[in-house]
Design an enzyme around this catalytic site. Structure first.
Site, PDB file in Angstrom:
ATOM      1  N   ASP A  36       0.821  -1.232   0.000  1.00 43.81           N
ATOM      2  CA  ASP A  36       0.000   0.000   0.000  1.00 43.81           C
ATOM      3  C   ASP A  36       0.847   1.271   0.000  1.00 43.81           C
ATOM      4  O   ASP A  36       0.618   2.187  -0.788  1.00 43.81           O
ATOM      5  CB  ASP A  36      -1.067   0.000   1.114  1.00 43.81           C
ATOM      6  CG  ASP A  36      -0.541  -0.138   2.530  1.00 43.81           C
ATOM      7  OD1 ASP A  36       0.672  -0.396   2.706  1.00 43.81           O
ATOM      8  OD2 ASP A  36      -1.356   0.015   3.470  1.00 43.81           O
ATOM      9  N   GLY A 120      -3.354  -6.328  18.480  1.00 45.08           N
ATOM     10  CA  GLY A 120      -2.018  -6.848  18.166  1.00 45.08           C
ATOM     11  C   GLY A 120      -2.034  -8.145  17.382  1.00 45.08           C
ATOM     12  O   GLY A 120      -1.025  -8.826  17.275  1.00 45.08           O
ATOM     13  N   ALA A 121      -3.167  -8.503  16.802  1.00 47.45           N
ATOM     14  CA  ALA A 121      -3.262  -9.775  16.069  1.00 47.45           C
ATOM     15  C   ALA A 121      -3.185  -9.570  14.557  1.00 47.45           C
ATOM     16  O   ALA A 121      -3.336 -10.512  13.791  1.00 47.45           O
ATOM     17  CB  ALA A 121      -4.542 -10.499  16.447  1.00 47.45           C
ATOM     18  N   ASP A 170      -5.617  -0.192   5.805  1.00 51.24           N
ATOM     19  CA  ASP A 170      -6.460  -0.562   6.937  1.00 51.24           C
ATOM     20  C   ASP A 170      -7.658   0.374   7.068  1.00 51.24           C
ATOM     21  O   ASP A 170      -8.792  -0.053   7.284  1.00 51.24           O
ATOM     22  CB  ASP A 170      -5.645  -0.538   8.241  1.00 51.24           C
ATOM     23  CG  ASP A 170      -4.479  -1.512   8.195  1.00 51.24           C
ATOM     24  OD1 ASP A 170      -4.421  -2.326   7.254  1.00 51.24           O
ATOM     25  OD2 ASP A 170      -3.627  -1.458   9.095  1.00 51.24           O
ATOM     26  N   TYR A 220       8.665  -1.572  10.849  1.00 50.75           N
ATOM     27  CA  TYR A 220       7.774  -1.175   9.759  1.00 50.75           C
ATOM     28  C   TYR A 220       8.297   0.111   9.113  1.00 50.75           C
ATOM     29  O   TYR A 220       8.431   0.210   7.899  1.00 50.75           O
ATOM     30  CB  TYR A 220       6.363  -0.951  10.321  1.00 50.75           C
ATOM     31  CG  TYR A 220       5.316  -0.643   9.278  1.00 50.75           C
ATOM     32  CD1 TYR A 220       4.497  -1.641   8.781  1.00 50.75           C
ATOM     33  CD2 TYR A 220       5.124   0.654   8.790  1.00 50.75           C
ATOM     34  CE1 TYR A 220       3.529  -1.374   7.830  1.00 50.75           C
ATOM     35  CE2 TYR A 220       4.170   0.928   7.842  1.00 50.75           C
ATOM     36  CZ  TYR A 220       3.366  -0.085   7.370  1.00 50.75           C
ATOM     37  OH  TYR A 220       2.413   0.195   6.422  1.00 50.75           O
TER      38      TYR A 220
HETATM   39  C1  GLA Z   1      -0.108  -2.570   8.480  1.00 50.99           C
HETATM   40  C2  GLA Z   1      -0.275  -1.171   7.903  1.00 50.99           C
HETATM   41  C3  GLA Z   1      -0.849  -1.215   6.484  1.00 50.99           C
HETATM   42  C4  GLA Z   1      -0.074  -2.180   5.603  1.00 50.99           C
HETATM   43  C5  GLA Z   1       0.161  -3.509   6.293  1.00 50.99           C
HETATM   44  C6  GLA Z   1       1.080  -4.402   5.517  1.00 50.99           C
HETATM   45  O1  GLA Z   1      -1.349  -3.175   8.669  1.00 50.99           O
HETATM   46  O2  GLA Z   1      -1.118  -0.395   8.727  1.00 50.99           O
HETATM   47  O3  GLA Z   1      -0.871   0.080   5.945  1.00 50.99           O
HETATM   48  O4  GLA Z   1       1.125  -1.603   5.170  1.00 50.99           O
HETATM   49  O5  GLA Z   1       0.690  -3.361   7.605  1.00 50.99           O
HETATM   50  O6  GLA Z   1       0.502  -4.750   4.321  1.00 50.99           O
END
Ligand code: GLA
Length: 388
Positions: A36, A120-121, A170, A220
């Site tokens: 994304d 957290g899952a 998300d 991340y």
């Molecule tokens: C988390 C982030 C999303 C996406 C995913 C990995 O959920 O909030 O924006 O990058 O990781 O696909």
């Protein structure tokens, strides 16, 4: 299970008035991970687990929060949103800050956060709280904000207040989810298409490692930077390239191969964008077998090239990989813990969960929680009038 009636009662006990109640669901993502924020595509859907918030106006400028999950109250006001260290209220206050930055006029308010999205899952519980807050305050104060703008407000709240440089998946999913459909979202243009996800004879099973992804936010943000580094290396030669969406494997081989780590990160993303587009073709042809193979390939890439898996997630995929009732499996979401997503033949679900639970305990000493995810509609106002 969040009980609307219970939320309503609690609201009356704490704040002595009727709330506006909003439901904002968690999400799954079938394929397209870490694409994304690289302007690629994702294929998520909202599920039957949701955050519920109740909100009501106050006459002063105070904000009174209550979270059922922590059985905790938090009090602040519109002028004092920022905190010295992370606290769950950040998901609510980050949204308030974004509304203020956009000059929306708010008074104080009361809010209760409840729900059954496991924290957290990897089911995006934080995005669900942010979206529920944006949706609830939009209704409460009649702000007239569009769904897409609420998505952007929620995303900015996560980036600027919580500190996770997340993509849009998300929040977009939470707001735009549709019952029985997955969303094929182009994260560059925000164009999207719904694909019916035929669940006859199969179930989507989430197997939770019980590892809370604590490394997630720093790692991340590092992954995101490494992707940008790869793009910058290519841009020196091909200035028209804007993101990994515009990049091919040949470009990576030519301009990025000398930096092994950055190369691997970028390679995964470039492959994953292609894999997703091919997987959409599988869905259209109803070829779930071929789709499942791609999920395994995604897991391998996330584990070996992108390095966002962990021992427990790898074990969870290994344990099901040779089971003929499992059509596809992979880690889901940001990584470093949380769930795997598995497409499983319906008649074998119980046995699979039973066997995997035992084997997972043997291998790791840890408990396995399993959820069967049903694709439900995205965020909505809960309309029922409840007599208290
Ligand atoms: C988390 C982030 C999303 C996406 C995913 C990995 O959920 O909030 O924006 O990058 O990781 O696909």
């Amino acid at each position: 299970m969040c009980d609307i009636e219970r939320l309503h009662k609690l609201f009356h006990q704490l704040y002595h008035t009727d709330p506006i109640i909003v439901r904002a669901p968690g999400r799954i993502n079938l394929i397209g991970e870490h694409t994304d924020y690289n302007n690629g595509f994702v294929l998520p859907a909202t599920i039957d687990k949701a955050i519920y918030v109740g909100v009501s106006k106050r006459t002063d400028n105070k904000i009174h929060l209550h979270a059922e999950e922590y059985n905790e109250n938090y009090f602040t006001d519109l002028e004092n949103l920022r905190q010295s260290k992370f606290h769950w209220s950040a998901y609510v206050l980050g949204v308030v800050e974004q509304l203020q930055k956009r000059n929306y006029s708010l008074t104080g308010f009361n809010i209760i956060v409840d729900g059954d999205v496991p924290v957290g899952a990897g089911m995006a519980s934080s995005a669900a709280i942010e979206c529920a807050t944006a949706f609830g305050l939009n209704e409460l104060f009649g702000l007239g904000i569009s769904k897409l703008d609420m998505v952007k407000i929620a995303q900015k709240a996560e980036q600027e207040f919580v500190g996770l440089q997340c993509g849009i998946m998300d929040m977009f999913t939470c707001m735009f989810g549709k019952k029985d459909n997955v969303i094929c979202l182009d994260c560059r243009s925000y164009e999207y298409e719904y694909f019916p996800f035929h669940q006859e004879g199969i179930k989507i099973v989430l197997l939770d490692t019980s590892i809370k992804h604590s490394l997630a936010s720093s790692e991340y943000n590092t992954r995101r930077k490494q992707c940008e580094e790869g793009v910058a290396l290519i841009q020196q030669h091909l200035p028209e390239v804007q993101s990994l969406r515009d990049v091919s494997i040949e470009m990576l081989d030519t301009y990025v191969a000398h930096n092994k780590t950055v190369y691997n990160r970028c390679r995964f993303v470039v492959e994953e964008i292609d894999r997703l587009l091919a997987a959409c073709g599988d869905l259209q042809r109803n070829d779930i077998k071929s789709f499942g193979k791609k999920m395994y390939a995604t897991h391998k890439g996330l584990s070996k090239l992108y390095e966002v898996s962990c021992a427990e997630l790898d074990i969870m995929v290994d344990l099901v990989k040779h089971d003929r009732s499992v059509i596809g499996a992979r880690m889901m979401g940001g990584g470093f813990g949380g769930c795997t997503i598995n497409i499983v033949k319906e008649n074998a679900v119980e046995e699979l969960i039973y066997n995997t639970r035992n084997k997972y305990r043997e291998r790791t000493g840890m408990n396995l929680n399993a959820y069967i995810a049903v694709i439900e509609q995205g965020a909505n106002l809960v309309e029922e009038r409840i007599e208290v």
